[in-house]
Design a protein around this motif. Structure first.
Motif, short mmCIF file in Angstrom:
data_model
loop_
_atom_site.label_atom_id
_atom_site.label_comp_id
_atom_site.label_asym_id
_atom_site.label_seq_id
_atom_site.Cartn_x
_atom_site.Cartn_y
_atom_site.Cartn_z
N ILE A 1 0.85 -1.21 0.00
CA ILE A 1 0.00 0.00 0.00
C ILE A 1 0.88 1.24 0.00
O ILE A 1 0.65 2.18 -0.77
CB ILE A 1 -0.96 0.00 1.21
CG1 ILE A 1 -2.01 -1.10 1.03
CG2 ILE A 1 -1.62 1.36 1.39
CD1 ILE A 1 -2.84 -1.37 2.27
N ASN A 2 1.88 1.27 0.85
CA ASN A 2 2.78 2.41 0.92
C ASN A 2 3.49 2.64 -0.41
O ASN A 2 3.63 3.77 -0.87
CB ASN A 2 3.79 2.23 2.05
CG ASN A 2 4.49 3.51 2.41
OD1 ASN A 2 3.88 4.57 2.45
ND2 ASN A 2 5.77 3.41 2.67
N THR B 1 2.05 6.67 -7.00
CA THR B 1 1.01 7.50 -7.59
C THR B 1 1.07 8.95 -7.15
O THR B 1 0.35 9.79 -7.69
CB THR B 1 -0.38 6.94 -7.23
OG1 THR B 1 -0.53 6.98 -5.81
CG2 THR B 1 -0.57 5.53 -7.75
N GLY B 2 1.90 9.24 -6.15
CA GLY B 2 1.98 10.60 -5.63
C GLY B 2 0.89 10.90 -4.61
O GLY B 2 0.82 12.00 -4.07
N GLU B 3 0.06 9.91 -4.32
CA GLU B 3 -1.05 10.12 -3.37
C GLU B 3 -0.53 10.34 -1.96
O GLU B 3 -1.13 11.09 -1.19
CB GLU B 3 -2.01 8.92 -3.41
CG GLU B 3 -3.24 9.10 -2.56
CD GLU B 3 -4.17 10.21 -3.04
OE1 GLU B 3 -5.09 10.57 -2.28
OE2 GLU B 3 -4.01 10.73 -4.17
N LEU C 1 -1.81 13.33 0.36
CA LEU C 1 -2.42 13.08 1.66
C LEU C 1 -1.68 13.84 2.76
O LEU C 1 -2.32 14.39 3.67
CB LEU C 1 -2.43 11.59 1.98
CG LEU C 1 -3.40 10.74 1.17
CD1 LEU C 1 -3.14 9.26 1.42
CD2 LEU C 1 -4.83 11.10 1.46
N LYS C 2 -0.36 13.88 2.69
CA LYS C 2 0.41 14.62 3.68
C LYS C 2 0.08 16.11 3.64
O LYS C 2 -0.08 16.75 4.68
CB LYS C 2 1.91 14.40 3.46
CG LYS C 2 2.41 13.06 3.95
CD LYS C 2 3.82 12.74 3.57
CE LYS C 2 4.84 13.76 3.88
NZ LYS C 2 6.23 13.33 3.57
N GLU C 3 -0.03 16.66 2.44
CA GLU C 3 -0.36 18.08 2.31
C GLU C 3 -1.77 18.36 2.81
O GLU C 3 -2.02 19.37 3.48
CB GLU C 3 -0.20 18.54 0.86
CG GLU C 3 1.24 18.68 0.43
CD GLU C 3 2.04 19.63 1.31
OE1 GLU C 3 1.53 20.73 1.64
OE2 GLU C 3 3.18 19.28 1.67
N LEU C 4 -2.70 17.48 2.48
CA LEU C 4 -4.07 17.63 2.95
C LEU C 4 -4.12 17.58 4.47
O LEU C 4 -4.76 18.43 5.12
CB LEU C 4 -4.96 16.53 2.36
CG LEU C 4 -6.40 16.48 2.87
CD1 LEU C 4 -7.17 17.71 2.39
CD2 LEU C 4 -7.07 15.21 2.39
N LEU C 5 -3.44 16.62 5.05
CA LEU C 5 -3.40 16.49 6.51
C LEU C 5 -2.78 17.73 7.15
O LEU C 5 -3.32 18.28 8.11
CB LEU C 5 -2.62 15.24 6.91
CG LEU C 5 -2.47 14.99 8.41
CD1 LEU C 5 -3.84 14.83 9.07
CD2 LEU C 5 -1.61 13.75 8.64
N ARG D 1 -10.19 9.04 2.67
CA ARG D 1 -9.39 9.24 1.45
C ARG D 1 -8.53 8.02 1.16
O ARG D 1 -8.40 7.60 0.00
CB ARG D 1 -8.48 10.47 1.58
CG ARG D 1 -9.15 11.81 1.47
CD ARG D 1 -9.42 12.23 0.03
NE ARG D 1 -8.25 12.30 -0.81
CZ ARG D 1 -7.63 13.41 -1.18
NH1 ARG D 1 -8.08 14.58 -0.78
NH2 ARG D 1 -6.57 13.37 -1.96
N VAL D 2 -7.95 7.42 2.19
CA VAL D 2 -7.13 6.22 2.00
C VAL D 2 -8.01 5.07 1.54
O VAL D 2 -7.64 4.33 0.62
CB VAL D 2 -6.36 5.86 3.29
CG1 VAL D 2 -5.68 4.50 3.16
CG2 VAL D 2 -5.34 6.93 3.62
N ARG D 3 -9.18 4.92 2.13
CA ARG D 3 -10.10 3.85 1.71
C ARG D 3 -10.52 4.02 0.25
O ARG D 3 -10.59 3.05 -0.49
CB ARG D 3 -11.33 3.83 2.61
CG ARG D 3 -11.06 3.25 3.97
CD ARG D 3 -12.30 3.22 4.81
NE ARG D 3 -12.04 2.59 6.08
CZ ARG D 3 -12.65 2.89 7.20
NH1 ARG D 3 -13.58 3.83 7.23
NH2 ARG D 3 -12.35 2.26 8.31
N THR D 4 -10.81 5.24 -0.13
CA THR D 4 -11.19 5.52 -1.52
C THR D 4 -10.04 5.16 -2.45
O THR D 4 -10.25 4.53 -3.49
CB THR D 4 -11.58 7.00 -1.68
OG1 THR D 4 -12.69 7.28 -0.82
CG2 THR D 4 -11.95 7.32 -3.11
#
Length: 96
Positions: free
Chosen positions: A11-12, A18-20, A24-28, A85-88
């Motif tokens: 997963i990591n 993908t750059g996700e 996610l870090k920026e969103l958090l 977001r991670v689940r999606t």
């Protein structure tokens, strides 16, 4: 390596490829700053340093003491939003 550890690694890896992970870090970061999480955590950091004395504080020790407080101070809504977001992401990349 356990099956759980293998799944986390896969997963990591996919998040990084993908750059996700960076998104996610920026969103958090933005959501935590927006909800005022930084100020009480900064105050806690100062308490830890003052209590131990600046010359006796190590990065590892302060991280171990501050991390649980940082997690506890993060609002449930922020945590739930990130988890969703991670689940999606995982649903969209079900081949993991």
């Amino acid at each position: 390596m356990s099956k759980d550890a293998q799944m986390r690694a896969a997963i990591n890896q996919k998040l990084m490829e993908t750059g996700e992970r960076e998104r996610l870090k920026e969103l958090l970061r933005a959501r935590l700053i927006g909800c005022g999480w930084k100020d009480p955590l900064k105050a806690h950091c100062k308490e830890v340093i003052t209590g131990e004395g600046p010359q006796h504080v190590t990065v590892d020790d302060s991280t171990a003491e501050i991390t649980p407080e940082g997690r506890a101070l993060a609002p449930d809504g922020v945590k739930e939003g990130l988890l969703q977001r991670v689940r999606t992401f995982l649903a969209q990349h079900a081949s993991l």
